[in-house]
Design an enzyme around this catalytic site. Structure first.
Site, PDB file in Angstrom:
ATOM      1  N   HIS A   1      68.995  22.646  37.348  1.00 22.55           N
ATOM      2  CA  HIS A   1      68.275  23.149  36.169  1.00 22.55           C
ATOM      3  C   HIS A   1      67.090  22.265  35.799  1.00 22.55           C
ATOM      4  O   HIS A   1      66.204  22.694  35.076  1.00 22.55           O
ATOM      5  CB  HIS A   1      69.237  23.258  34.982  1.00 22.55           C
ATOM      6  CG  HIS A   1      70.250  24.350  35.168  1.00 22.55           C
ATOM      7  ND1 HIS A   1      70.168  25.558  34.526  1.00 22.55           N
ATOM      8  CD2 HIS A   1      71.334  24.430  35.976  1.00 22.55           C
ATOM      9  CE1 HIS A   1      71.172  26.326  34.910  1.00 22.55           C
ATOM     10  NE2 HIS A   1      71.894  25.664  35.786  1.00 22.55           N
TER      11      HIS A   1
ATOM     12  N   ASP B   1      59.773  19.243  32.184  1.00 26.04           N
ATOM     13  CA  ASP B   1      60.931  20.064  31.823  1.00 26.04           C
ATOM     14  C   ASP B   1      61.242  21.003  32.982  1.00 26.04           C
ATOM     15  O   ASP B   1      60.312  21.573  33.568  1.00 26.04           O
ATOM     16  CB  ASP B   1      60.589  20.899  30.566  1.00 26.04           C
ATOM     17  CG  ASP B   1      61.792  21.128  29.674  1.00 26.04           C
ATOM     18  OD1 ASP B   1      62.918  21.179  30.210  1.00 26.04           O
ATOM     19  OD2 ASP B   1      61.605  21.265  28.441  1.00 26.04           O
TER      20      ASP B   1
HETATM   21  C1  G6P Z   1      69.721  19.875  29.971  1.00 24.79           C
HETATM   22  C2  G6P Z   1      70.587  19.877  31.216  1.00 24.79           C
HETATM   23  C3  G6P Z   1      71.908  20.583  30.954  1.00 24.79           C
HETATM   24  C4  G6P Z   1      72.565  19.968  29.739  1.00 24.79           C
HETATM   25  C5  G6P Z   1      71.637  20.025  28.526  1.00 24.79           C
HETATM   26  C6  G6P Z   1      72.229  19.367  27.272  1.00 24.79           C
HETATM   27  O1  G6P Z   1      69.284  21.171  29.659  1.00 24.79           O
HETATM   28  O2  G6P Z   1      69.904  20.495  32.300  1.00 24.79           O
HETATM   29  O3  G6P Z   1      72.764  20.465  32.086  1.00 24.79           O
HETATM   30  O4  G6P Z   1      73.789  20.595  29.433  1.00 24.79           O
HETATM   31  O5  G6P Z   1      70.435  19.360  28.858  1.00 24.79           O
HETATM   32  O6  G6P Z   1      72.506  18.007  27.494  1.00 24.79           O
HETATM   33  P1  G6P Z   1      73.966  17.389  27.311  1.00 24.79           P
HETATM   34  O7  G6P Z   1      73.853  15.980  27.828  1.00 24.79           O
HETATM   35  O8  G6P Z   1      74.258  17.460  25.845  1.00 24.79           O
HETATM   36  O9  G6P Z   1      74.924  18.222  28.100  1.00 24.79           O
END
Ligand code: G6P
Length: 476
Positions: free
Chosen positions: A162, A370
Site C-alpha cells: 500500500h 504517499d
Molecule cells: C498506512 C499503512 C497501513 C496502516 C495505516 C495506519 O496507511 O499503509 O498499513 O494500517 O497506515 O497505520 P497504523 O500504524 O495505525 O496501522
C-alpha cells in the site's frame, strides 16, 4: 479449525481497537486506512482475516463479522517494539517514504520482524483450505509470501504494497535487503500503487537475486512472479450514500455557518505522520498570512490530524512541533473569535469527516510521499455537485489518476503558496470541469474495480474475481 478459500493477512484486524468480543465488533475505518479499502469485497463468501488486534497479550477468540472470520495474532511487548514500532515503522516506513525522516537500522529488530512474520504466515497457512488464495498486505509482512510458499505450495499467494516502493538506491541501504526482496517475491503476484514501483523491483531482483526482471514479470527459481500497478481506491457508492444523509448535509451547513459563510474554507485531513507534509503546509499558509495575501477575515484553514503511532518518539516530536506552530500562527494572525487555523487532533467519525469534505472550498492534500492517499479520493466522492478545489501533491499515488487536481510539489513552499492562491481564486466554471472529470473517473475506478483487477490478475481462471460484487447489484 475452519478453513476459507480466501485469506487476507494484514498487520491490523479490521476492528475497532476497543471493540468487545461480544459480537458488537465494528469495521475499523480511518482515513487512509487499509481496512476500509477491503471492506466492500469480503462480505460475499466466507473469508478469514489474519491480523493483530492492536494490543499486547494473548490472542482472543473473536466473533465473525458477517461472513468474515477473524484470526487474531498476539504480540508481546518486545515484539510490539521490535516488529511494529521498530523494523516496520522506524526502518521500512521512513525508508519507503523517501527517507523524509532518517530510517533507523537496528539489528535486533530484524530477528523480531522475521519471527512475527513467521507467526502470521503459520496462522494463514492453518486457515487456508486446499488451493485457497492468500492475499498478504503491506510492508509489515514482506517476508510472509516466501514463508507461505514453503509451508503451503498449493495456495495462490498475492502481495500488495500500500505504501511506495523506494528507488533502488534507497532500498540498497537496507542491511537485510536481499531477504526482504526475496520474501516479497515468494508471491505469485506482487501489486503496487504506481508502475514505477514494479520497475524498481525488477531492477533490484536482477541486481540482488540474479533474476531476470521485467516490469511485469520476474523469473526467479524457475517460476514467474508477476508484478504490476493496481492503484487502490475507495467505496464510491458508500461515500455517495453517506454524503446524502441528512445528518451529513446539515452538519456541513452548520460547519459553513460556524466557520464563516463568506470565507474560503481550506481543509486538510491527515494521520498525524511526518510523511504528510503538515509542517510544510503550515509554513506556506503562515507565509500567505504574513505577506497579506490571505486575510483571516476572508479565509480559514481547518487542519484535522488523526492520532497515529502515538507511543513513538518521532510522532510525539512531530505533534509537539505542529502544535507549537499552530499556536504561533493563531497567536500572530488570529483575531478574537476568529482563529487563522482550527486544529483538531482527534479521531473523526465517517459522517463528520464527510461533512467536513462538503464544507471545504479547497481540500489541501500535500504529503511529501504517499502510496495513494485515499483522503483525496474521498473528498472528490463526497461532493454532491461539481464545486470545490483539490490541491494535491504530485508525490501521492493519487496524482497519477486525479490529474485534474491542482498538482503541487509540497517541498517548494513558494509553489505551494502560489497553488493555494490559485485554487482559492479559481473560476467556478474551471473548477466544475475539473471536479466533474475527477468524479467521473472515480465512479469507474472504485474499490470494486481495484479488487476485481487485482484478483483476476492473481487467479486467471476468473473465479476469485467473482467474489467482488457488481456495482449495480449493490445495496444503496
Ligand atoms: C498506512 C499503512 C497501513 C496502516 C495505516 C495506519 O496507511 O499503509 O498499513 O494500517 O497506515 O497505520 P497504523 O500504524 O495505525 O496501522
Amino acid at each position: 479449525m475452519r478453513q476459507s478459500s480466501l485469506v487476507v493477512v494484514a498487520n491490523r484486524l479490521p476492528i475497532d481497537d476497543n471493540a468487545a468480543p461480544d459480537g458488537a465488533s465494528e469495521w475499523r475505518r480511518s482515513p487512509g486506512g487499509l481496512a476500509g479499502a477491503l471492506h466492500a469485497i469480503l462480505q460475499k463468501e466466507p473469508a478469514t482475516w489474519v491480523g493483530w488486534g492492536g494490543g499486547v497479550g494473548t490472542a482472543r477468540e473473536l466473533p465473525d463479522i458477517g461472513s468474515l472470520r477473524l484470526r487474531e495474532i498476539s504480540l508481546s511487548e518486545p515484539e510490539l517494539h521490535g516488529y511494529y514500532e521498530g523494523f516496520a515503522n522506524s526502518t521500512l516506513w521512513p525508508l519507503y517514504h523517501d527517507a523524509v525522516t532518517t530510517p533507523v537500522f537496528d539489528r535486533g529488530w530484524w530477528e523480531t520482524y522475521r519471527a512475527v512474520n513467521r507467526r502470521f504466515a503459520e496462522a494463514a497457512a492453518e486457515v487456508a483450505e486446499p488451493g485457497a488464495a492468500i492475499w498478504v498486505q503491506d510492508y509489515h509482512l514482506q517476508l510472509v509470501p516466501r514463508i507461505l510458499r514453503d509451508l503451503r505450495p498449493d495456495v495462490l499467494i498475492g502481495f500488495f504494497l500500500h505504501v511506495p516502493f523506494p528507488p533502488p538506491e534507497l532500498f540498497m541501504q537496507l542491511p537485510r535487503r536481499t531477504e526482504l526482496l526475496d520474501g516479497m517475491l515468494g508471491a505469485d503476484l506482487v501489486g503496487f500503487q504506481r508502475p514505477q514501483a514494479a520497475h524498481n523491483v525488477a531492477q533490484l531482483a536482477a541486481k540482488l537475486l540474479g533474476a531476470h526482471g521485467e516490469d511485469d514479470a520476474i523469473k526467479l527459481d524457475g517460476r514467474t512472479v508477476r508484478t504490476g500497478a493496481f492503484p487502490v481506491s475507495i467505496d464510491v457508492a458508500e461515500m455517495r450514500v453517506l454524503s446524502a444523509r441528512p445528518y451529513v448535509v446539515n452538519q456541513a451547513k452548520q460547519l459553513r455557518h460556524d466557520l464563516g459563510a463568506h470565507k474560503k474554507v481550506l481543509v486538510s485531513v491527515d494521520r498525524l505522520d511526518y510523511t504528510k507534509g503538515i509542517e510544510h503546509r503550515l509554513t506556506a499558509y503562515s507565509e500567505l498570512l504574513r505577506d497579506g495575501l490571505v486575510k483571516v477575515r476572508d479565509a480559514v484553514l481547518v487542519q484535522v490530524t488523526v492520532p497515529s503511532r502515538e507511543h513513538m518518539e518521532s510522532y510525539q516530536g512531530l505533534r509537539e512541533r505542529i502544535e507549537r506552530e499552530v499556536g504561533r500562527i493563531n497567536g500572530e494572525y488570529g483575531r478574537v473569535g476568529e482563529p487563522a487555523i482550527h486544529y483538531l487532533n482527534q479521531p473523526f467519525g465517517r459522517a463528520d469527516l464527510t461533512a467536513l469534505y462538503q464544507a471545504a472550498d479547497v481540500m489541501v492534500v500535500t504529503p511529501l510521499r504517499d502510496g495513494m492517499n485515499l483522503v483525496a479520493k474521498e473528498f472528490v466522492a463526497a461532493r454532491r455537485d461539481d464545486t470545490g478545489a483539490l490541491v494535491l501533491s504530485e508525490f501521492a499515488g493519487a496524482a497519477d489518476e486525479l490529474t485534474d487536481a491542482f498538482l503541487v510539489n509540497p517541498h517548494d513552499v513558494d509553489g505551494l503558496k502560489d497553488t493555494l492562491l490559485r485554487a482559492m481564486s479559481a473560476d467556478p466554471a474551471d473548477l466544475a470541469a475539473q471536479m466533474a472529470a475527477m468524479r467521473k473517473y472515480l465512479t469507474r475506478h472504485d474499490i470494486l474495480a481495484w479488487a476485481r483487477a487485482y484478483l483476476s490478475a492473481l487467479d486467471r481462471t476468473g473465479q476469485l474475481a467473482q467474489r467482488v460484487p457488481r456495482r449495480s447489484a449493490r445495496r444503496r
